[in-house]
Design a protein around this motif. Sequence first.
Motif, PDB file in Angstrom:
ATOM      1  N   ASN A 119       5.094 -24.541  11.734  1.00  0.00           N
ATOM      2  CA  ASN A 119       5.830 -23.508  11.017  1.00  0.00           C
ATOM      3  C   ASN A 119       4.849 -22.469  10.488  1.00  0.00           C
ATOM      4  O   ASN A 119       3.644 -22.528  10.753  1.00  0.00           O
ATOM      5  N   ASP A 120       5.361 -21.518   9.711  1.00  0.00           N
ATOM      6  CA  ASP A 120       4.497 -20.441   9.214  1.00  0.00           C
ATOM      7  C   ASP A 120       3.425 -20.949   8.263  1.00  0.00           C
ATOM      8  O   ASP A 120       2.385 -20.306   8.099  1.00  0.00           O
ATOM      9  N   ARG A 151      16.618 -25.489  12.575  1.00  0.00           N
ATOM     10  CA  ARG A 151      16.018 -25.998  11.355  1.00  0.00           C
ATOM     11  C   ARG A 151      14.665 -26.617  11.686  1.00  0.00           C
ATOM     12  O   ARG A 151      14.509 -27.258  12.717  1.00  0.00           O
ATOM     13  N   PHE A 152      13.698 -26.423  10.783  1.00  0.00           N
ATOM     14  CA  PHE A 152      12.372 -27.022  10.955  1.00  0.00           C
ATOM     15  C   PHE A 152      12.226 -28.162   9.967  1.00  0.00           C
ATOM     16  O   PHE A 152      12.490 -28.005   8.766  1.00  0.00           O
ATOM     17  N   LEU A 153      11.820 -29.328  10.453  1.00  0.00           N
ATOM     18  CA  LEU A 153      11.573 -30.483   9.604  1.00  0.00           C
ATOM     19  C   LEU A 153      10.131 -30.932   9.793  1.00  0.00           C
ATOM     20  O   LEU A 153       9.672 -31.116  10.927  1.00  0.00           O
ATOM     21  N   LYS A 154       9.440 -31.088   8.677  1.00  0.00           N
ATOM     22  CA  LYS A 154       8.054 -31.549   8.730  1.00  0.00           C
ATOM     23  C   LYS A 154       8.012 -32.975   9.260  1.00  0.00           C
ATOM     24  O   LYS A 154       8.788 -33.835   8.841  1.00  0.00           O
ATOM     25  N   VAL A 161       2.941 -29.381  10.716  1.00  0.00           N
ATOM     26  CA  VAL A 161       3.399 -29.932  11.990  1.00  0.00           C
ATOM     27  C   VAL A 161       4.787 -30.526  11.804  1.00  0.00           C
ATOM     28  O   VAL A 161       5.048 -31.242  10.832  1.00  0.00           O
ATOM     29  N   GLY A 162       5.679 -30.229  12.728  1.00  0.00           N
ATOM     30  CA  GLY A 162       7.030 -30.768  12.648  1.00  0.00           C
ATOM     31  C   GLY A 162       7.778 -30.544  13.931  1.00  0.00           C
ATOM     32  O   GLY A 162       7.194 -30.233  14.983  1.00  0.00           O
ATOM     33  N   VAL A 163       9.091 -30.700  13.861  1.00  0.00           N
ATOM     34  CA  VAL A 163       9.961 -30.485  15.018  1.00  0.00           C
ATOM     35  C   VAL A 163      11.066 -29.525  14.607  1.00  0.00           C
ATOM     36  O   VAL A 163      11.419 -29.419  13.429  1.00  0.00           O
ATOM     37  N   LYS A 164      11.592 -28.834  15.600  1.00  0.00           N
ATOM     38  CA  LYS A 164      12.713 -27.931  15.366  1.00  0.00           C
ATOM     39  C   LYS A 164      13.992 -28.592  15.864  1.00  0.00           C
ATOM     40  O   LYS A 164      14.048 -29.085  17.000  1.00  0.00           O
ATOM     41  N   LEU A 165      15.007 -28.595  15.000  1.00  0.00           N
ATOM     42  CA  LEU A 165      16.289 -29.212  15.304  1.00  0.00           C
ATOM     43  C   LEU A 165      17.355 -28.139  15.342  1.00  0.00           C
ATOM     44  O   LEU A 165      17.183 -27.016  14.864  1.00  0.00           O
ATOM     45  N   VAL A 166      18.487 -28.514  15.884  1.00  0.00           N
ATOM     46  CA  VAL A 166      19.685 -27.674  15.870  1.00  0.00           C
ATOM     47  C   VAL A 166      20.743 -28.421  15.069  1.00  0.00           C
ATOM     48  O   VAL A 166      21.094 -29.558  15.398  1.00  0.00           O
ATOM     49  N   ASP A 167      21.240 -27.762  13.984  1.00  0.00           N
ATOM     50  CA  ASP A 167      22.219 -28.439  13.138  1.00  0.00           C
ATOM     51  C   ASP A 167      23.629 -28.268  13.706  1.00  0.00           C
ATOM     52  O   ASP A 167      23.817 -27.735  14.822  1.00  0.00           O
ATOM     53  N   ASP A 168      24.632 -28.699  12.933  1.00  0.00           N
ATOM     54  CA  ASP A 168      26.012 -28.641  13.415  1.00  0.00           C
ATOM     55  C   ASP A 168      26.509 -27.218  13.599  1.00  0.00           C
ATOM     56  O   ASP A 168      27.472 -26.975  14.333  1.00  0.00           O
ATOM     57  N   ASP A 169      25.864 -26.263  12.925  1.00  0.00           N
ATOM     58  CA  ASP A 169      26.250 -24.851  13.065  1.00  0.00           C
ATOM     59  C   ASP A 169      25.425 -24.147  14.126  1.00  0.00           C
ATOM     60  O   ASP A 169      25.425 -22.901  14.179  1.00  0.00           O
ATOM     61  N   ASN A 170      24.696 -24.914  14.949  1.00  0.00           N
ATOM     62  CA  ASN A 170      23.838 -24.359  15.999  1.00  0.00           C
ATOM     63  C   ASN A 170      22.759 -23.443  15.422  1.00  0.00           C
ATOM     64  O   ASN A 170      22.380 -22.431  16.024  1.00  0.00           O
ATOM     65  N   THR A 171      22.281 -23.799  14.252  1.00  0.00           N
ATOM     66  CA  THR A 171      21.210 -23.052  13.595  1.00  0.00           C
ATOM     67  C   THR A 171      19.917 -23.853  13.680  1.00  0.00           C
ATOM     68  O   THR A 171      19.913 -25.074  13.496  1.00  0.00           O
TER      69      THR A 171
END
Length: 413
Positions: free
Chosen positions: A309-310, A326-329, A314-324
């Motif tokens: 991220n900025d 999200r970055f999680l460490k 280090v993390g992964v990028k997910l797609v939530d229920d609204d197709n948005t």
Amino acid sequence: MRASYLIAGAIALAAAGWIASGVLSGPAEPPPAESAKGPEAAPAADEAAEAPLAVRVATVRAIPHVSTLTVNGRTEAARKVSIRTETSGRVSALGADKGETVAAGQVLVELALDDRAARLDEAKALLEQRRIEVDAARELAASNYTSRTKLAQAEAALAQAQAGLAAIRLDLSRTRIEAPFAGLLNQRPVEQGDWVGVGETVATLLELDPLKVLAEVPEMHVAALRPDPGGAADPTTPRVDIRLIDGRRLEGRITFVSAEADPQTRTFAVEITVRNPDHDIPEGMTAEVRLPLRQVMAHRVSPALLTLNDAGEVGVKLVDDDNTVRFLKARIVDDSPDGIWLAGLPDPARVISVGQEFVLEGQTVRPVPVSASSPTETPADAAPKAGNGLETPPPATAGPAPMIGARAAGDPA
């Protein structure tokens, strides 16, 4: 001189007038080709700009996983003894050469009897004499022909003779030096004809089956280790994976965890027991030990799915229920040859598998699911067709949303 000034002034006025004529007249009319596009071009461009980007997502579910700790260790014999003499004498025979496997009770070294046989006969004869003396003393004491003191002296002499016979028999038995347990005769520093005194080492015996692997564990992890002295008593206890320096792999169980830390390193000694039926694993080999710690619910993913991220986390990028997006460490609990294990993700988690570097957190995307052979398949399980451990789905139908990170067959590179 004055004429040249007038000519220069005239030229400057003419240039200023030419420039001012272009500014006042305004921009030129657009070419006919541009004006011919009409009002349809603007809506099409806006639609293309507003269409969400399509990314591939893999649905990953948490499964029970035993986290491990990797430490260095070394092999050690289960038992190692230096066999010493208990009597003195000349080495008369050798029962095994060094490097040989010996059985429990097998004679390793035999000492000469010398005069021990004669001393044994002497002790037997003296014992018989003392018995006769005691019998005679008892008969006289019964008839009051001798005092009870004489009888007591005879009985004491008999006991002394019995002790002398037992001592010579013990000394005779000590001339045969036997293996206390089955193992490998690692050292034999004597040869036939050598004279040895009491307490000298004549053999070193190693028990290599089972074999121990010793390791040191940091104090922050020692509480998570579960000793399993009985082995089969608790079949649910995780086994320890061991890789020797020569590449051989073993499996063992924790049989001992020290209750005292090393005062210098603040680490705790751990012993792992492994089978070594062929005695082909020697003592002192370097080993890499993977110790099971605790069981956690974690997601197994490919390391290629990790991103930054900025803030540089280090993390992964997910797609939530609204197709948005999200970055999680990432909280990495373990790594293995078939992927890394992450904790703290939602269950199930829709992880962006292709295109994570082209979208930002908070951006709306169009997720394209990755096909999987089972509902619990993780990205590390999928067929590696897209170069990152994920199976490439069938080509999407034509639509306004571009696909990030993939192209159809035949497209120019």
